[in-house]
Write an enzyme that holds these catalytic residues in place. Structure first.
Site, PDB file in Angstrom:
ATOM      1  N   ILE A  73      43.174  38.605  47.040  1.00 20.64           N
ATOM      2  CA  ILE A  73      41.948  39.117  47.657  1.00 20.64           C
ATOM      3  C   ILE A  73      40.932  39.141  46.533  1.00 20.64           C
ATOM      4  O   ILE A  73      40.909  40.060  45.720  1.00 20.64           O
ATOM      5  CB  ILE A  73      42.150  40.521  48.260  1.00 20.64           C
ATOM      6  CG1 ILE A  73      43.342  40.538  49.226  1.00 20.64           C
ATOM      7  CG2 ILE A  73      40.876  40.989  48.973  1.00 20.64           C
ATOM      8  CD1 ILE A  73      43.663  41.917  49.784  1.00 20.64           C
TER       9      ILE A  73
ATOM     10  N   LYS B 258      46.698  45.605  46.890  1.00 23.60           N
ATOM     11  CA  LYS B 258      45.790  44.703  46.192  1.00 23.60           C
ATOM     12  C   LYS B 258      45.682  45.192  44.757  1.00 23.60           C
ATOM     13  O   LYS B 258      45.288  46.330  44.506  1.00 23.60           O
ATOM     14  CB  LYS B 258      44.398  44.686  46.830  1.00 23.60           C
ATOM     15  CG  LYS B 258      43.412  43.817  46.034  1.00 23.60           C
ATOM     16  CD  LYS B 258      41.974  43.957  46.496  1.00 23.60           C
ATOM     17  CE  LYS B 258      41.063  43.105  45.602  1.00 23.60           C
ATOM     18  NZ  LYS B 258      39.627  43.285  45.894  1.00 23.60           N
TER      19      LYS B 258
ATOM     20  N   TYR C 254      45.154  50.148  47.535  1.00 27.00           N
ATOM     21  CA  TYR C 254      44.130  49.437  46.761  1.00 27.00           C
ATOM     22  C   TYR C 254      44.092  50.031  45.361  1.00 27.00           C
ATOM     23  O   TYR C 254      43.698  51.178  45.172  1.00 27.00           O
ATOM     24  CB  TYR C 254      42.787  49.613  47.478  1.00 27.00           C
ATOM     25  CG  TYR C 254      41.602  48.853  46.923  1.00 27.00           C
ATOM     26  CD1 TYR C 254      41.719  47.895  45.920  1.00 27.00           C
ATOM     27  CD2 TYR C 254      40.332  49.094  47.446  1.00 27.00           C
ATOM     28  CE1 TYR C 254      40.620  47.214  45.454  1.00 27.00           C
ATOM     29  CE2 TYR C 254      39.213  48.409  46.977  1.00 27.00           C
ATOM     30  CZ  TYR C 254      39.368  47.470  45.982  1.00 27.00           C
ATOM     31  OH  TYR C 254      38.275  46.788  45.520  1.00 27.00           O
TER      32      TYR C 254
ATOM     33  N   SER D 142      34.970  46.909  47.781  1.00 24.09           N
ATOM     34  CA  SER D 142      34.039  47.253  46.707  1.00 24.09           C
ATOM     35  C   SER D 142      32.922  46.221  46.593  1.00 24.09           C
ATOM     36  O   SER D 142      31.763  46.571  46.377  1.00 24.09           O
ATOM     37  CB  SER D 142      34.787  47.367  45.374  1.00 24.09           C
ATOM     38  OG  SER D 142      35.769  48.378  45.448  1.00 24.09           O
ATOM     39  N   ASN D 143      33.264  44.933  46.762  1.00 26.47           N
ATOM     40  CA  ASN D 143      32.232  43.900  46.714  1.00 26.47           C
ATOM     41  C   ASN D 143      31.325  43.941  47.936  1.00 26.47           C
ATOM     42  O   ASN D 143      30.233  43.386  47.918  1.00 26.47           O
ATOM     43  CB  ASN D 143      32.868  42.518  46.570  1.00 26.47           C
ATOM     44  CG  ASN D 143      33.249  42.218  45.142  1.00 26.47           C
ATOM     45  OD1 ASN D 143      32.432  41.779  44.349  1.00 26.47           O
ATOM     46  ND2 ASN D 143      34.490  42.492  44.796  1.00 26.47           N
TER      47      ASN D 143
END
Length: 311
Positions: free
Chosen positions: A217, A174, A145, A50-51
């Site tokens: 993460i 995550k 995720y 996403s980042n």
């Protein structure tokens, strides 16, 4: 079927991706960032998370980001740094394709986001089916995720994630929710050598390690990889007070970066403090500046940066 191996415990970074003003890849800055992260002691790099603005990339751009990252690591002596590919699309079919691409481009694992366009019908049975079908077809092991912010509020509970962990090719998760109770339930359900649980926020990094989490993460690693590695090393040496003091800075840094622009703020701060890249993000995201960084927030960020540069 033999259980696939999870990625090793440690410090992972959902790497930000740098763009020119026309939103094309700024390849020299991407390479400089990957190299600084590796030199900072990260265990692995999450590409197209996403980042990394994965949702704003074409299929070919996703592959290219992975190729650039793997090439940069290999050419600079960091062949042991793990690459996890962020995948997960709005269809099972496309997610399978992205996992194939990830394997081809050099990723060892895939981090799979749950589809959310049709959130009202995404009950537990459909979520389980999606992740199992993706894992069945994936040429690399997958992780679940969980990030409700980017999945229309869809937040997987520990029971759902633990059930998915029984699949031989689903090897971890995550938790960008940052929920320590959820992490505790997962690390006490599956052995770490079969299913690894990463926290997804720097503000809960040390507490997650206390509960035997596999590491994190975390977006703030883009700013301070050495500080995160320092906390990890202090914790493993038994220097709890030292680890707590680093955690203090990471917790404030996490909150400040989120408050002042998230991805755009991270890019602007990296550019200012480390001399590469720029603040450009892909629309509809808006770029952030450092103009609003003032007062105690500015003092805390400076303290974090000073620690990073001292290590």
């Amino acid at each position: 079927m033999v259980k696939s191996a999870p990625p090793p415990p440690g410090i992972y970074v959902p790497a930000i991706l740098f763009f020119k003003e026309n939103e094309d890849f700024e390849v020299p800055a991407i390479k400089a960032h990957v190299l600084r992260l590796a030199q900072g002691g990260v265990t692995g790099i999450l590409v197209q998370g996403s980042n990394g603005e994965a949702q704003h990339l074409s299929r070919e751009e996703r592959k290219e980001a992975l190729r650039i990252t793997r090439q940069t690591l290999d050419e600079n002596g960091f062949k042991d740094v793990v690459i996890i590919a962020g995948t997960g699309a709005q269809s099972t079919r496309e997610t399978k394709q992205l996992n194939e691409d990830a394997k081809e481009a050099g990723a060892s694992h895939a981090l799979v986001l749950t589809p959310s366009t049709w959130k009202p019908i995404m009950n537990k049975d459909l979520i389980l089916r999606f992740h199992r079908e993706v894992a069945d077809a994936s040429p690399i092991p997958t992780l679940v995720y969980n990030f409700a912010t980017v999945t229309a509020g869809l937040d997987l509970d520990a029971d759902t994630i633990a059930t998915l962990g029984e699949h031989p090719n689903i090897v971890g998760t995550k938790l960008s929710c940052g929920q320590l109770g959820k992490l505790t339930r997962l690390v006490t359900t599956h052995p770490a050598q079969e299913f690894i649980t990463f926290i997804g926020r720097s503000d809960t990094f040390l507490p997650a390690l206390v509960m035997n989490g596999g590491g994190g993460i975390m977006a703030l690693v883009n700013i301070a990889p050495k500080a995160h590695r320092h906390l990890w090393d202090l914790w493993n040496k038994g220097d709890i007070d030292g680890a707590r003091d680093v955690q203090r800075l990471l917790s404030h840094g996490d909150a400040i970066s989120s408050k002042l622009g998230g991805i755009g703020f991270l890019k602007a701060l990296v550019s200012k403090e480390f001399g590469y890249g720029g603040p450009t993000v892909r629309a509809p995201l808006a770029p952030a500046s450092l103009d609003k960084l003032s007062g105690r927030d500015a003092e805390l960020i400076k303290e974090l940066i000073d620690l990073e540069k001292s290590l």
